[in-house]
Motif scaffolding. Structure first.
Motif, short mmCIF file in Angstrom:
data_model
loop_
_atom_site.label_atom_id
_atom_site.label_comp_id
_atom_site.label_asym_id
_atom_site.label_seq_id
_atom_site.Cartn_x
_atom_site.Cartn_y
_atom_site.Cartn_z
N LYS A 80 -1.38 -3.96 9.48
CA LYS A 80 -3.16 -4.04 9.24
C LYS A 80 -3.84 -2.46 9.27
O LYS A 80 -5.22 -2.13 7.91
CB LYS A 80 -3.81 -4.82 10.05
CG LYS A 80 -5.36 -5.05 10.05
CD LYS A 80 -5.83 -6.39 10.35
CE LYS A 80 -7.36 -6.70 10.98
NZ LYS A 80 -7.83 -7.56 11.77
N THR A 81 -3.53 -2.10 9.87
CA THR A 81 -4.52 -0.34 10.01
C THR A 81 -3.89 0.53 8.93
O THR A 81 -4.53 1.00 8.36
CB THR A 81 -4.00 -0.01 11.43
OG1 THR A 81 -4.45 -1.05 12.44
CG2 THR A 81 -4.33 1.54 11.59
N THR A 125 -5.32 -10.25 3.79
CA THR A 125 -5.33 -11.22 4.50
C THR A 125 -4.17 -12.63 4.16
O THR A 125 -3.78 -11.81 3.19
CB THR A 125 -6.45 -12.14 4.75
OG1 THR A 125 -7.24 -12.64 2.98
CG2 THR A 125 -7.75 -11.17 5.16
N GLY A 143 -8.36 1.75 2.86
CA GLY A 143 -9.05 1.29 2.19
C GLY A 143 -9.32 0.03 1.53
O GLY A 143 -9.39 -0.68 0.79
N LYS A 144 -7.99 -1.00 1.71
CA LYS A 144 -7.70 -1.75 1.20
C LYS A 144 -7.53 -2.93 2.45
O LYS A 144 -6.83 -2.62 3.66
CB LYS A 144 -6.31 -1.87 0.68
CG LYS A 144 -5.70 -3.26 0.02
CD LYS A 144 -4.50 -2.66 -0.09
CE LYS A 144 -3.62 -2.79 -1.26
NZ LYS A 144 -2.99 -2.09 -2.33
N THR A 145 -8.51 -4.11 3.08
CA THR A 145 -7.82 -5.88 3.75
C THR A 145 -7.15 -6.70 2.90
O THR A 145 -7.67 -7.00 1.68
CB THR A 145 -9.14 -5.81 3.71
OG1 THR A 145 -10.35 -4.68 4.02
CG2 THR A 145 -9.47 -6.47 4.86
N HIS A 205 -2.98 -0.27 6.20
CA HIS A 205 -3.50 -1.13 4.81
C HIS A 205 -5.11 -0.55 4.79
O HIS A 205 -5.90 -0.12 3.80
CB HIS A 205 -3.38 -2.21 4.78
CG HIS A 205 -2.27 -3.16 4.47
ND1 HIS A 205 -1.40 -2.70 3.18
CD2 HIS A 205 -2.10 -3.36 4.86
CE1 HIS A 205 -0.74 -3.51 3.12
NE2 HIS A 205 -0.52 -3.88 4.27
N GLU A 206 -6.12 -1.07 5.66
CA GLU A 206 -6.98 -0.50 6.27
C GLU A 206 -7.67 0.59 6.09
O GLU A 206 -8.64 1.44 5.65
CB GLU A 206 -7.52 -0.96 7.47
CG GLU A 206 -7.83 -2.52 7.66
CD GLU A 206 -8.15 -3.46 8.98
OE1 GLU A 206 -8.73 -1.90 9.82
OE2 GLU A 206 -8.15 -3.78 9.07
N GLU A 207 -6.40 1.63 6.81
CA GLU A 207 -6.37 3.22 6.56
C GLU A 207 -6.67 3.69 4.88
O GLU A 207 -7.04 4.70 4.91
CB GLU A 207 -5.17 3.93 7.13
CG GLU A 207 -6.10 4.03 8.11
CD GLU A 207 -4.63 4.26 9.68
OE1 GLU A 207 -3.64 4.87 8.96
OE2 GLU A 207 -5.29 4.31 10.51
N THR A 237 -12.04 -0.94 -0.65
CA THR A 237 -13.70 -0.07 0.11
C THR A 237 -13.84 0.46 -0.46
O THR A 237 -12.79 1.61 -1.12
CB THR A 237 -13.62 -0.65 1.74
OG1 THR A 237 -12.80 0.24 1.56
CG2 THR A 237 -13.78 -2.14 2.57
N THR A 291 0.59 -1.39 0.61
CA THR A 291 0.40 -0.22 -0.08
C THR A 291 0.85 1.44 0.19
O THR A 291 2.06 1.28 1.11
CB THR A 291 -0.97 -0.05 1.60
OG1 THR A 291 -2.10 -1.11 1.24
CG2 THR A 291 -1.90 1.02 1.19
#
Length: 89
Positions: A69-70, A80, A76-78, A72-74, A89, A51
């Motif tokens: 993880k944080t 696993t 907009g990506k998840t 990536h999520e910030e 998202t 990312t």
């Protein structure tokens, strides 16, 4: 045997300092932007790979760390451990 020096750029995670992907290879390219494009669009797919955050950090595809993880999520990506569940998202 002929040899010549070659300069390239490698991707380095701003969180953990790794230069390897989850597949164990070191992404490299002829320019900074080229290597960013390589790691953030794994196999031409921007939903996979590293990312590049809004604040300019490059974050590797590590899946077992809260900071990664944080980040990536910030963005907009998840990510696993199963490539089939990588989503935007």
């Amino acid at each position: 045997m002929a040899t010549r020096p070659v300069a390239c750029f490698i991707a380095v995670c701003d969180l953990c300092g790794t230069s390897e992907t989850s597949e164990g290879y070191t992404p490299h390219g002829p320019t900074e932007q080229a290597v960013i494009d390589i790691v953030t669009e794994k196999w031409g797919d921007p939903s996979c790979g590293w990312t590049h955050t809004a604040d300019g950090r490059l974050v590797c595809d590590t899946v077992d760390d809260t900071a990664h993880k944080t980040a990536h999520e910030e963005a907009g990506k998840t990510i696993t451990s199963c490539a089939m569940t990588v989503t935007f998202t």
